[in-house]
Design a protein around this motif. Structure first.
Motif, PDB file in Angstrom:
ATOM      1  N   ASN A  33       0.828  -1.214   0.000  1.00  0.00           N
ATOM      2  CA  ASN A  33       0.000   0.000   0.000  1.00  0.00           C
ATOM      3  C   ASN A  33       0.860   1.261   0.000  1.00  0.00           C
ATOM      4  OD1 ASN A  33      -1.509  -2.134   2.032  1.00  0.00           O
ATOM      5  ND2 ASN A  33      -2.835  -1.224   0.499  1.00  0.00           N
ATOM      6  N   THR A  34       1.984   1.170   0.690  1.00  0.00           N
ATOM      7  CA  THR A  34       2.867   2.336   0.751  1.00  0.00           C
ATOM      8  C   THR A  34       3.471   2.621  -0.624  1.00  0.00           C
ATOM      9  OG1 THR A  34       3.363   1.840   3.057  1.00  0.00           O
ATOM     10  CG2 THR A  34       4.871   3.312   1.931  1.00  0.00           C
ATOM     11  N   VAL A  35       3.905   1.573  -1.301  1.00  0.00           N
ATOM     12  CA  VAL A  35       4.449   1.746  -2.656  1.00  0.00           C
ATOM     13  C   VAL A  35       3.364   2.317  -3.575  1.00  0.00           C
ATOM     14  CG1 VAL A  35       5.337   0.538  -4.690  1.00  0.00           C
ATOM     15  CG2 VAL A  35       6.205  -0.047  -2.421  1.00  0.00           C
ATOM     16  N   ALA A  36       2.145   1.783  -3.440  1.00  0.00           N
ATOM     17  CA  ALA A  36       1.039   2.268  -4.275  1.00  0.00           C
ATOM     18  C   ALA A  36       0.780   3.750  -4.030  1.00  0.00           C
ATOM     19  CB  ALA A  36      -0.224   1.458  -3.993  1.00  0.00           C
ATOM     20  N   PHE A  37       0.817   4.133  -2.765  1.00  0.00           N
ATOM     21  CA  PHE A  37       0.598   5.543  -2.412  1.00  0.00           C
ATOM     22  C   PHE A  37       1.660   6.427  -3.065  1.00  0.00           C
ATOM     23  CE2 PHE A  37       1.674   9.071   0.491  1.00  0.00           C
ATOM     24  CZ  PHE A  37       0.466   9.759   0.481  1.00  0.00           C
ATOM     25  N   MET A  38       2.905   6.019  -2.964  1.00  0.00           N
ATOM     26  CA  MET A  38       3.987   6.834  -3.540  1.00  0.00           C
ATOM     27  C   MET A  38       3.872   6.875  -5.068  1.00  0.00           C
ATOM     28  SD  MET A  38       5.447   7.963  -0.858  1.00  0.00           S
ATOM     29  CE  MET A  38       7.084   8.651  -1.185  1.00  0.00           C
ATOM     30  N   ASN A  39       3.497   5.754  -5.659  1.00  0.00           N
ATOM     31  CA  ASN A  39       3.352   5.725  -7.121  1.00  0.00           C
ATOM     32  C   ASN A  39       2.269   6.693  -7.585  1.00  0.00           C
ATOM     33  OD1 ASN A  39       5.346   3.851  -7.287  1.00  0.00           O
ATOM     34  ND2 ASN A  39       4.006   2.111  -7.742  1.00  0.00           N
ATOM     35  N   GLU A  40       1.211   6.782  -6.791  1.00  0.00           N
ATOM     36  CA  GLU A  40       0.126   7.684  -7.186  1.00  0.00           C
ATOM     37  C   GLU A  40       0.574   9.130  -7.228  1.00  0.00           C
ATOM     38  OE1 GLU A  40      -4.084   7.030  -6.113  1.00  0.00           O
ATOM     39  OE2 GLU A  40      -3.227   5.529  -4.781  1.00  0.00           O
ATOM     40  N   TYR A  41       1.626   9.439  -6.454  1.00  0.00           N
ATOM     41  CA  TYR A  41       2.170  10.794  -6.484  1.00  0.00           C
ATOM     42  C   TYR A  41       3.264  10.942  -7.520  1.00  0.00           C
ATOM     43  CZ  TYR A  41      -0.501  12.743  -2.794  1.00  0.00           C
ATOM     44  OH  TYR A  41      -1.541  13.238  -2.082  1.00  0.00           O
ATOM     45  N   ASN A  42       3.347   9.988  -8.424  1.00  0.00           N
ATOM     46  CA  ASN A  42       4.379  10.040  -9.456  1.00  0.00           C
ATOM     47  C   ASN A  42       5.770  10.056  -8.830  1.00  0.00           C
ATOM     48  OD1 ASN A  42       5.288  10.124 -12.086  1.00  0.00           O
ATOM     49  ND2 ASN A  42       5.408  12.360 -12.126  1.00  0.00           N
ATOM     50  N   LEU A  43       5.913   9.319  -7.728  1.00  0.00           N
ATOM     51  CA  LEU A  43       7.190   9.329  -7.009  1.00  0.00           C
ATOM     52  C   LEU A  43       7.940   8.002  -7.141  1.00  0.00           C
ATOM     53  CD1 LEU A  43       6.085  11.240  -3.795  1.00  0.00           C
ATOM     54  CD2 LEU A  43       7.742  12.025  -5.493  1.00  0.00           C
TER      55      LEU A  43
END
Ligand SMILES: [Zn+2]
Length: 202
Positions: A33-43
């Motif tokens: 979930n943490t990776v998904a969250f960061m990906n959503e911010y284009n990070l």
């Protein structure tokens, strides 16, 4: 790999344009979930991550005994470890970090362990949820303040070094460090066990 099961863009947080340092708990349930969250911010691949049990609470209040058996050496404060990493990331590895994400999470075992009054069954009880969130807010905001102080201190040191060093061995590096420590911001978040994230604002 694509992650499609969270939609966590927080409307009042602009996407960071530089690099990010992410502090999380070590909790194994929320890694994806943490990776998904960061990906959503284009990070994706634009952040360094440090994981300590209890995130901000752990960093501020925990320390580890010496690793060597029988050693009488002093304990290592997690706060020292965190700030040393931040220092190394910006000064030595030349990361362009402007945003620090403090990611707390609900149902945190480390909070139950280390916080004096934090003991809730994970669920929908509104009063308990509010109290749980309050504990995370207190710790995360207190740590964000410490990061701001550390950043200011580093900036002053960098400015001093730049001023002193007309003949500094590397004036470009002295200037870079001044720029690097300017404008460091922290953002605090709380994730639940479904990976949904709330932006904690003061
Ligand atoms: Zn945790």
């Amino acid at each position: 790999m694509t992650f499609q099961y969270t939609h966590n863009l927080v409307s009042d947080l602009p996407t960071p344009r530089k690099q990010v340092l992410l502090l999380t708990c070590m909790d194994l349930r929320l890694l994806d979930n943490t990776v998904a969250f960061m990906n959503e911010y284009n990070l994706a691949n634009r952040y360094d991550q440090l994981a300590f049990a209890g995130a901000s609470l752990g960093v501020m209040h925990c320390s580890s005994p010496p690793y060597e058996e029988g050693s009488k050496g002093r304990r290592s404060s997690w706060k020292d470890v965190f700030f040393h990493h931040l220092d190394v990331a910006i000064n030595d590895l030349q990361r362009n970090i402007k945003d620090i994400f403090i990611m707390e999470h609900r149902d945190c075992g480390a909070y139950e362990q280390f916080h004096p009054t934090h003991n809730f069954a994970y669920g929908d009880d509104q009063a308990e949820q509010a109290l749980e969130e309050m504990h995370h807010r207190e710790q995360a905001f207190a740590f964000a303040d410490e990061i701001a102080e550390f950043g200011q201190r580093q900036l002053r040191e960098a400015e001093k070094a730049l001023k002193k060093g007309k003949d500094h061995h590397d004036p470009w590096e002295a200037e870079r460090r001044v720029r690097a420590w300017r404008g460091l911001r922290s953002h605090c978040f709380l994730m639940d066990l479904r990976g949904e994230v709330k932006h904690l604002c003061r």
